[in-house]
Design a protein around this motif. Structure first.
Motif, mmCIF file in Angstrom:
data_model
loop_
_atom_site.group_PDB
_atom_site.id
_atom_site.type_symbol
_atom_site.label_atom_id
_atom_site.label_comp_id
_atom_site.label_asym_id
_atom_site.label_seq_id
_atom_site.Cartn_x
_atom_site.Cartn_y
_atom_site.Cartn_z
ATOM 1 N N ARG A 117 23.101 -38.864 -49.605
ATOM 2 C CA ARG A 117 22.127 -37.790 -49.848
ATOM 3 C C ARG A 117 22.340 -37.186 -51.236
ATOM 4 N NH1 ARG A 117 18.146 -38.044 -46.066
ATOM 5 N NH2 ARG A 117 19.103 -38.913 -44.201
ATOM 6 N N ILE A 118 21.250 -37.007 -51.956
ATOM 7 C CA ILE A 118 21.307 -36.451 -53.310
ATOM 8 C C ILE A 118 21.871 -35.030 -53.296
ATOM 9 C CG2 ILE A 118 19.921 -35.820 -55.336
ATOM 10 C CD1 ILE A 118 20.323 -38.876 -54.917
ATOM 11 N N GLY A 119 21.539 -34.254 -52.283
ATOM 12 C CA GLY A 119 22.082 -32.898 -52.175
ATOM 13 C C GLY A 119 23.600 -32.895 -52.131
ATOM 14 N N HIS A 120 24.184 -33.839 -51.388
ATOM 15 C CA HIS A 120 25.645 -33.937 -51.300
ATOM 16 C C HIS A 120 26.243 -34.292 -52.651
ATOM 17 C CE1 HIS A 120 29.385 -36.213 -49.772
ATOM 18 N NE2 HIS A 120 29.660 -34.935 -49.832
ATOM 19 N N VAL A 121 25.608 -35.194 -53.369
ATOM 20 C CA VAL A 121 26.093 -35.597 -54.689
ATOM 21 C C VAL A 121 26.088 -34.404 -55.640
ATOM 22 C CG1 VAL A 121 25.608 -37.033 -56.724
ATOM 23 C CG2 VAL A 121 25.332 -37.992 -54.414
ATOM 24 N N ILE A 122 24.989 -33.679 -55.683
ATOM 25 C CA ILE A 122 24.878 -32.549 -56.610
ATOM 26 C C ILE A 122 25.866 -31.444 -56.244
ATOM 27 C CG2 ILE A 122 23.354 -30.715 -57.449
ATOM 28 C CD1 ILE A 122 21.074 -32.817 -57.295
ATOM 29 N N ARG A 123 26.010 -31.154 -54.956
ATOM 30 C CA ARG A 123 26.994 -30.133 -54.551
ATOM 31 C C ARG A 123 28.410 -30.566 -54.927
ATOM 32 N NH1 ARG A 123 23.559 -30.053 -50.074
ATOM 33 N NH2 ARG A 123 22.487 -28.070 -49.794
ATOM 34 N N THR A 124 28.709 -31.844 -54.797
ATOM 35 C CA THR A 124 30.034 -32.355 -55.147
ATOM 36 C C THR A 124 30.320 -32.149 -56.627
ATOM 37 O OG1 THR A 124 30.005 -34.007 -53.384
ATOM 38 C CG2 THR A 124 31.463 -34.447 -55.264
ATOM 39 N N LEU A 125 29.353 -32.454 -57.461
ATOM 40 C CA LEU A 125 29.573 -32.410 -58.906
ATOM 41 C C LEU A 125 29.303 -31.045 -59.533
ATOM 42 C CD1 LEU A 125 28.027 -35.867 -59.831
ATOM 43 C CD2 LEU A 125 30.455 -35.281 -59.603
ATOM 44 N N ASP A 126 28.312 -30.323 -59.025
ATOM 45 C CA ASP A 126 27.898 -29.074 -59.664
ATOM 46 C C ASP A 126 28.124 -27.821 -58.814
ATOM 47 O OD1 ASP A 126 27.083 -30.358 -61.948
ATOM 48 O OD2 ASP A 126 24.948 -30.276 -61.495
ATOM 49 N N GLY A 127 28.499 -27.996 -57.567
ATOM 50 C CA GLY A 127 28.688 -26.833 -56.709
ATOM 51 C C GLY A 127 27.403 -26.461 -55.986
ATOM 52 N N PRO A 128 27.335 -25.227 -55.483
ATOM 53 C CA PRO A 128 26.196 -24.789 -54.672
ATOM 54 C C PRO A 128 24.845 -24.961 -55.369
ATOM 55 C CG PRO A 128 27.949 -23.161 -54.622
ATOM 56 C CD PRO A 128 28.325 -24.170 -55.670
ATOM 57 N N LEU A 129 23.805 -25.152 -54.560
ATOM 58 C CA LEU A 129 22.452 -25.333 -55.092
ATOM 59 C C LEU A 129 21.763 -24.011 -55.416
ATOM 60 C CD1 LEU A 129 21.172 -28.092 -52.615
ATOM 61 C CD2 LEU A 129 22.070 -28.407 -54.939
ATOM 62 N N ALA A 130 22.259 -22.910 -54.888
ATOM 63 C CA ALA A 130 21.623 -21.608 -55.088
ATOM 64 C C ALA A 130 21.612 -21.236 -56.569
ATOM 65 C CB ALA A 130 22.359 -20.534 -54.294
ATOM 66 N N PRO A 131 20.488 -20.652 -57.037
ATOM 67 C CA PRO A 131 20.402 -20.274 -58.446
ATOM 68 C C PRO A 131 21.280 -19.072 -58.803
ATOM 69 C CG PRO A 131 18.332 -19.818 -57.314
ATOM 70 C CD PRO A 131 19.221 -20.495 -56.337
ATOM 71 N N ILE A 132 21.648 -18.252 -57.818
ATOM 72 C CA ILE A 132 22.570 -17.138 -58.046
ATOM 73 C C ILE A 132 23.561 -17.084 -56.886
ATOM 74 C CG2 ILE A 132 21.033 -15.746 -59.505
ATOM 75 C CD1 ILE A 132 20.241 -14.115 -57.063
ATOM 76 N N ARG A 133 24.767 -16.599 -57.162
ATOM 77 C CA ARG A 133 25.853 -16.609 -56.169
ATOM 78 C C ARG A 133 25.518 -15.868 -54.881
ATOM 79 N NH1 ARG A 133 29.710 -20.359 -56.662
ATOM 80 N NH2 ARG A 133 30.487 -20.464 -58.763
ATOM 81 N N CYS A 134 24.791 -14.754 -54.978
ATOM 82 C CA CYS A 134 24.514 -13.970 -53.767
ATOM 83 C C CYS A 134 23.516 -14.668 -52.838
ATOM 84 C CB CYS A 134 24.034 -12.563 -54.119
ATOM 85 S SG CYS A 134 22.434 -12.511 -54.937
ATOM 86 N N ALA A 135 22.908 -15.765 -53.298
ATOM 87 C CA ALA A 135 21.977 -16.527 -52.457
ATOM 88 C C ALA A 135 22.623 -17.788 -51.896
ATOM 89 C CB ALA A 135 20.731 -16.895 -53.259
ATOM 90 N N SER A 136 23.895 -18.004 -52.210
ATOM 91 C CA SER A 136 24.594 -19.207 -51.765
ATOM 92 C C SER A 136 25.092 -19.071 -50.336
ATOM 93 C CB SER A 136 25.788 -19.480 -52.684
ATOM 94 O OG SER A 136 26.511 -20.590 -52.217
ATOM 95 N N ARG A 137 25.016 -20.170 -49.591
ATOM 96 C CA ARG A 137 25.579 -20.209 -48.238
ATOM 97 C C ARG A 137 27.069 -20.504 -48.273
ATOM 98 N NH1 ARG A 137 20.960 -23.557 -45.043
ATOM 99 N NH2 ARG A 137 19.532 -21.807 -44.843
ATOM 100 N N THR A 138 27.495 -21.320 -49.223
ATOM 101 C CA THR A 138 28.877 -21.777 -49.243
ATOM 102 C C THR A 138 29.759 -21.050 -50.247
ATOM 103 O OG1 THR A 138 28.301 -23.518 -50.810
ATOM 104 C CG2 THR A 138 28.244 -24.089 -48.461
ATOM 105 N N ALA A 139 29.176 -20.407 -51.235
ATOM 106 C CA ALA A 139 29.963 -19.726 -52.270
ATOM 107 C C ALA A 139 29.426 -18.317 -52.519
ATOM 108 C CB ALA A 139 29.941 -20.544 -53.554
ATOM 109 N N TYR A 140 29.055 -17.639 -51.449
ATOM 110 C CA TYR A 140 28.467 -16.303 -51.554
ATOM 111 C C TYR A 140 29.407 -15.342 -52.277
ATOM 112 C CZ TYR A 140 26.779 -11.673 -50.354
ATOM 113 O OH TYR A 140 26.350 -10.375 -50.442
ATOM 114 N N GLU A 141 28.843 -14.592 -53.209
ATOM 115 C CA GLU A 141 29.528 -13.494 -53.877
ATOM 116 C C GLU A 141 28.517 -12.371 -54.024
ATOM 117 O OE1 GLU A 141 31.372 -14.220 -57.670
ATOM 118 O OE2 GLU A 141 32.282 -16.073 -56.947
ATOM 119 N N ALA A 142 28.897 -11.179 -53.575
ATOM 120 C CA ALA A 142 28.011 -10.019 -53.715
ATOM 121 C C ALA A 142 27.903 -9.653 -55.193
ATOM 122 C CB ALA A 142 28.563 -8.850 -52.917
ATOM 123 N N CYS A 143 26.749 -9.146 -55.558
ATOM 124 C CA CYS A 143 26.537 -8.692 -56.937
ATOM 125 C C CYS A 143 27.142 -7.302 -57.109
ATOM 126 C CB CYS A 143 25.045 -8.627 -57.248
ATOM 127 S SG CYS A 143 24.219 -10.218 -57.115
#
Length: 154
Positions: free
Chosen positions: A74-100
């Motif tokens: 899956r392309i999503g798995h490849v991109i997450r492996t190489l670039d990290g979460p798909l969310a455009p900002i950290r507070c929208a991430s499921r796996t790397a959530y960080e509050a603003c």
């Protein structure tokens, strides 16, 4: 945004997916065919090998190859492996959530809610796209090609 690491990783996977079954490719050849710096590609392919997307073999007949059929990658798995979460900002991430720091209430923040929708749309496309599809038609899905034609200005 897709980084150079993600882009180069995808280009290398496309190259490897086009090999005949059982065939391998040396990193120098993949780098040369795709205009990717070899040293950078070494790091990328090692990461993809470490998560089980690629396998490597040393010696005569050695090199890199896909560890499973392109239809199972899956392309999503490849991109997450190489670039990290798909969310455009950290507070929208499921796996790397960080509050603003500047947000009083993340649950009602319109920016976060909108970027969560963006994350979901990106994930829906990339998590349902296989490397096989990506290779076959440049990653585009037929219905979306008609709905959102790519213009010269894009």
């Amino acid at each position: 945004m897709l980084t150079k690491k993600g882009k180069y990783g995808l280009k290398a996977l496309v190259d490897l997916a086009r090999l005949a079954p059982g065939e391998t490719a040396f990193i120098n050849d993949v780098a040369a065919r795709n205009n990717i710096p070899k040293k950078f590609l070494d790091t990328i392919l090692l990461e993809l090998r470490n998560v089980g997307i690629l396998r490597s073999k040393k010696g005569p007949g050695g090199g890199y190859s896909l560890s499973r059929p392109a239809s199972e990658i899956r392309i999503g798995h490849v991109i997450r492996t190489l670039d990290g979460p798909l969310a455009p900002i950290r507070c929208a991430s499921r796996t790397a959530y960080e509050a603003c720091d500047d947000c009083a209430d993340p649950e009602t923040c319109q920016v976060r809610r909108s970027m969560t929708d963006v994350r979901d749309a990106i994930a829906d496309i990339l998590d349902n796209m296989t490397l096989e599809q990506f290779v076959a038609d440049g990653g585009r899905i037929e219905a979306e090609k008609e709905e959102f034609p790519i213009s010269a200005a894009s």
